[in-house]
Design a protein around this motif. Structure first.
Motif, PDB file in Angstrom:
ATOM      1  N   PRO A  45      14.814  32.552   3.091  1.00  0.00           N
ATOM      2  CA  PRO A  45      16.180  33.039   3.335  1.00  0.00           C
ATOM      3  C   PRO A  45      16.789  32.395   4.579  1.00  0.00           C
ATOM      4  N   THR A  46      18.109  32.289   4.584  1.00  0.00           N
ATOM      5  CA  THR A  46      18.852  31.775   5.733  1.00  0.00           C
ATOM      6  C   THR A  46      19.976  32.738   6.078  1.00  0.00           C
ATOM      7  N   ASP A  47      20.420  32.695   7.340  1.00  0.00           N
ATOM      8  CA  ASP A  47      21.548  33.537   7.751  1.00  0.00           C
ATOM      9  C   ASP A  47      22.861  32.775   7.516  1.00  0.00           C
ATOM     10  N   PRO A  48      24.013  33.415   7.749  1.00  0.00           N
ATOM     11  CA  PRO A  48      25.298  32.749   7.489  1.00  0.00           C
ATOM     12  C   PRO A  48      25.494  31.450   8.274  1.00  0.00           C
ATOM     13  N   ASP A  49      24.743  31.279   9.356  1.00  0.00           N
ATOM     14  CA  ASP A  49      24.845  30.062  10.165  1.00  0.00           C
ATOM     15  C   ASP A  49      23.893  28.966   9.679  1.00  0.00           C
ATOM     16  N   GLY A  50      23.172  29.231   8.583  1.00  0.00           N
ATOM     17  CA  GLY A  50      22.243  28.239   8.048  1.00  0.00           C
ATOM     18  C   GLY A  50      20.898  28.219   8.715  1.00  0.00           C
ATOM     19  N   ARG A  51      20.629  29.200   9.555  1.00  0.00           N
ATOM     20  CA  ARG A  51      19.338  29.255  10.247  1.00  0.00           C
ATOM     21  C   ARG A  51      18.306  29.951   9.353  1.00  0.00           C
ATOM     22  N   VAL A  52      17.138  29.351   9.214  1.00  0.00           N
ATOM     23  CA  VAL A  52      16.060  29.973   8.458  1.00  0.00           C
ATOM     24  C   VAL A  52      15.588  31.221   9.191  1.00  0.00           C
ATOM     25  N   THR A  53      15.444  32.321   8.441  1.00  0.00           N
ATOM     26  CA  THR A  53      15.059  33.589   9.063  1.00  0.00           C
ATOM     27  C   THR A  53      13.625  34.013   8.768  1.00  0.00           C
ATOM     28  N   ALA A  54      13.020  33.466   7.705  1.00  0.00           N
ATOM     29  CA  ALA A  54      11.659  33.864   7.346  1.00  0.00           C
ATOM     30  C   ALA A  54      11.084  32.897   6.322  1.00  0.00           C
ATOM     31  N   PHE A  55       9.776  32.937   6.192  1.00  0.00           N
ATOM     32  CA  PHE A  55       9.062  32.222   5.136  1.00  0.00           C
ATOM     33  C   PHE A  55       8.263  33.260   4.374  1.00  0.00           C
ATOM     34  N   LEU A  56       8.690  33.541   3.153  1.00  0.00           N
ATOM     35  CA  LEU A  56       8.154  34.663   2.395  1.00  0.00           C
ATOM     36  C   LEU A  56       7.239  34.182   1.276  1.00  0.00           C
ATOM     37  N   GLU A  57       6.139  34.894   1.046  1.00  0.00           N
ATOM     38  CA  GLU A  57       5.228  34.579  -0.048  1.00  0.00           C
ATOM     39  C   GLU A  57       5.864  34.968  -1.381  1.00  0.00           C
ATOM     40  N   LYS A  58       5.210  34.571  -2.475  1.00  0.00           N
ATOM     41  CA  LYS A  58       5.695  34.931  -3.803  1.00  0.00           C
ATOM     42  C   LYS A  58       5.796  36.450  -3.935  1.00  0.00           C
ATOM     43  N   THR A  59       6.860  36.904  -4.595  1.00  0.00           N
ATOM     44  CA  THR A  59       7.050  38.331  -4.835  1.00  0.00           C
ATOM     45  C   THR A  59       7.810  38.522  -6.136  1.00  0.00           C
ATOM     46  N   GLU A  60       7.633  39.687  -6.752  1.00  0.00           N
ATOM     47  CA  GLU A  60       8.341  39.968  -8.000  1.00  0.00           C
ATOM     48  C   GLU A  60       9.810  40.297  -7.764  1.00  0.00           C
ATOM     49  N   ASP A  61      10.163  40.547  -6.519  1.00  0.00           N
ATOM     50  CA  ASP A  61      11.554  40.899  -6.201  1.00  0.00           C
ATOM     51  C   ASP A  61      12.038  40.061  -5.019  1.00  0.00           C
ATOM     52  N   PRO A  62      12.181  38.743  -5.202  1.00  0.00           N
ATOM     53  CA  PRO A  62      12.551  37.874  -4.078  1.00  0.00           C
ATOM     54  C   PRO A  62      13.961  38.176  -3.579  1.00  0.00           C
ATOM     55  N   PRO A  63      14.165  38.138  -2.258  1.00  0.00           N
ATOM     56  CA  PRO A  63      15.481  38.461  -1.690  1.00  0.00           C
ATOM     57  C   PRO A  63      16.478  37.305  -1.769  1.00  0.00           C
ATOM     58  N   THR A  64      16.017  36.118  -2.169  1.00  0.00           N
ATOM     59  CA  THR A  64      16.896  34.959  -2.258  1.00  0.00           C
ATOM     60  C   THR A  64      16.386  34.024  -3.342  1.00  0.00           C
ATOM     61  N   ASP A  65      17.268  33.164  -3.851  1.00  0.00           N
ATOM     62  CA  ASP A  65      16.849  32.172  -4.850  1.00  0.00           C
ATOM     63  C   ASP A  65      16.568  30.827  -4.210  1.00  0.00           C
ATOM     64  N   GLN A  66      16.485  30.773  -2.878  1.00  0.00           N
ATOM     65  CA  GLN A  66      16.245  29.528  -2.153  1.00  0.00           C
ATOM     66  C   GLN A  66      14.750  29.307  -1.952  1.00  0.00           C
ATOM     67  N   ILE A  67      14.276  28.104  -2.323  1.00  0.00           N
ATOM     68  CA  ILE A  67      12.861  27.786  -2.123  1.00  0.00           C
ATOM     69  C   ILE A  67      12.727  26.470  -1.365  1.00  0.00           C
ATOM     70  N   ASN A  68      11.568  26.289  -0.773  1.00  0.00           N
ATOM     71  CA  ASN A  68      11.246  25.060  -0.052  1.00  0.00           C
ATOM     72  C   ASN A  68      11.101  23.922  -1.048  1.00  0.00           C
ATOM     73  N   ALA A  69      11.914  22.878  -0.902  1.00  0.00           N
ATOM     74  CA  ALA A  69      11.926  21.774  -1.858  1.00  0.00           C
ATOM     75  C   ALA A  69      11.001  20.626  -1.472  1.00  0.00           C
ATOM     76  N   GLY A  70      10.252  20.763  -0.374  1.00  0.00           N
ATOM     77  CA  GLY A  70       9.279  19.743  -0.019  1.00  0.00           C
ATOM     78  C   GLY A  70       9.852  18.516   0.658  1.00  0.00           C
ATOM     79  N   CYS A  71      11.018  18.664   1.279  1.00  0.00           N
ATOM     80  CA  CYS A  71      11.635  17.581   2.058  1.00  0.00           C
ATOM     81  C   CYS A  71      12.108  18.176   3.366  1.00  0.00           C
ATOM     82  N   TYR A  72      11.749  17.545   4.482  1.00  0.00           N
ATOM     83  CA  TYR A  72      12.068  18.079   5.807  1.00  0.00           C
ATOM     84  C   TYR A  72      12.583  16.972   6.719  1.00  0.00           C
ATOM     85  N   VAL A  73      13.281  17.406   7.786  1.00  0.00           N
ATOM     86  CA  VAL A  73      13.555  16.520   8.914  1.00  0.00           C
ATOM     87  C   VAL A  73      12.929  17.161  10.145  1.00  0.00           C
TER      88      VAL A  73
END
Length: 357
Positions: A149-177
């Motif tokens: 998940p990210t906040d309105p400013d685009g800052r990452v707020t957490a790294f969450l494990e798999k869950t049946e009720d995810p709070p966001t549809d955003q996932i780590n795509a395996g590309c970083y800077v």
């Protein structure tokens, strides 16, 4: 243009989920739409303006340099760094640190097929003055992945494990800077996971971790099904690449292949060098590696047929992996994720799934 950015591609994994294909080649070197999968990623990196790439290798490490050399034919300067033992994503990044010279470094998992604008990811990183920026992709069903998940400013707020009720549809795509200073802070010489150790520690310390979110094409190529579909998407032009050996369309047929005039080859299939496709055969959304033989009347659907393998007359395979030099006997039927190991010979009528024959 990203001429002031270097790239690291992590290609050290054993690709166990893709066995038996990866018994003879690392996952990034498997023929995908006619060329090694890694060639597609390198073409995307080159198209973004990056010139220097460091490959973090381990399993069958020599195969990368044997194929790509110094990178000159790709317009790249390639450096190879071998992990003598698996170090995880973070450990793999730390292992190549001494070969990097730029302040910002693009990092890629070597098994992801992605169409994102790399320049835009770097621009987000610099605009937000981030320590690390993650490319995040939106997926229809995020339950199969950890969520970011990210906040309105685009800052990452957490790294969450798999869950049946995810709070966001955003996932780590395996590309970083990464800022170079963050790379230098990763412990050396031991296994480090960026997802479970590096990134959470950065958040806890108050560092800026940004997310670049988009809906670009994305596929993890870790399973046979994803490999087949990703290759078909490349052939049909759904997934972008500057490394295709021919025009996009229903199929790519490599030099030296022989396809009978009444055979059907479609759905983004790739026919490798020296392959023979017999009369009336049907090849749909499949990968036929070099030197394989598909006999008359055989049907191959959403499958991988290894180098030198044979699918005999009227055999039918669907959602199946056939290892190198294996033989599927006439009138056999394989489906539903079946895997045949290299050099195995199935006799005629040896295996059937249908209940009515």
């Amino acid at each position: 243009m990203l001429d002031d950015v270097e790239a690291v591609v992590l290609v050290g994994g054993k690709g166990t989920r893709l066995r038996p294909l990866t018994l003879s080649a690392p996952k990034p070197m498997l023929p995908t739409a006619g060329v090694p999968f890694l060639a597609h990623l390198l073409s995307r990196i080159r198209a973004a303006g990056v010139r220097r790439v460091v490959l973090g290798t381990s399993y069958l490490a020599e195969t990368f340099e044997e194929h790509f050399g110094d990178g000159g034919k790709l317009g790249l300067d390639l450096t190879y760094v071998v992990e003598t033992e698996p170090l995880g994503t973070g450990g793999g990044i730390a292992n190549v640190a001494e070969y990097l010279t730029t302040d910002d470094v693009l990092i890629f998992n070597g098994d992801v097929l992605c169409g994102t604008d790399l320049g835009a990811v770097v621009e987000t990183h610099r605009r937000t003055a981030a320590d690390v920026t993650l490319h995040l992709v939106r997926v229809q069903d995020p339950r199969a992945y950890g969520c970011v998940p990210t906040d309105p400013d685009g800052r990452v707020t957490a790294f969450l494990e798999k869950t049946e009720d995810p709070p966001t549809d955003q996932i780590n795509a395996g590309c970083y800077v990464f800022k170079r200073s963050v790379i230098d802070s990763i412990p050396r010489g031991r296994v480090v996971s960026v997802e479970r150790e590096t990134f959470p520690e950065l958040l806890e310390s108050g560092a800026r971790v940004s997310g670049h979110v988009d809906n670009a094409y994305w596929r993890d190529m870790g399973t046979p099904g994803d490999l087949v579909h990703g290759s078909a998407d490349l052939v049909r032009g759904v997934a972008p690449s500057a490394a295709l050996p021919g025009p996009t369309g229903e199929s790519i047929v490599m030099e030296g292949a022989t396809v009978a005039p009444d055979a059907f080859v479609f759905g983004g299939s790739t026919i490798g060098r020296g392959v023979t496709i017999g009369a009336g055969a049907k090849i749909e959304s499949s990968m036929i590696f070099d030197g394989a033989v598909i006999a008359p009347g055989a049907i191959v659907e959403e499958s991988v047929v290894g180098a030198g393998a044979r699918i005999e007359e009227a055999a039918h395979i669907r959602d199946t992996v056939i290892g190198d030099r294996a033989v599927v006997g006439a009138h056999c039927e394989l489906k539903g994720g079946a895997r045949v190991w290299p050099d195995v010979v199935l006799p005629p009528h040896g295996v059937r799934f249908s209940a009515d024959v």
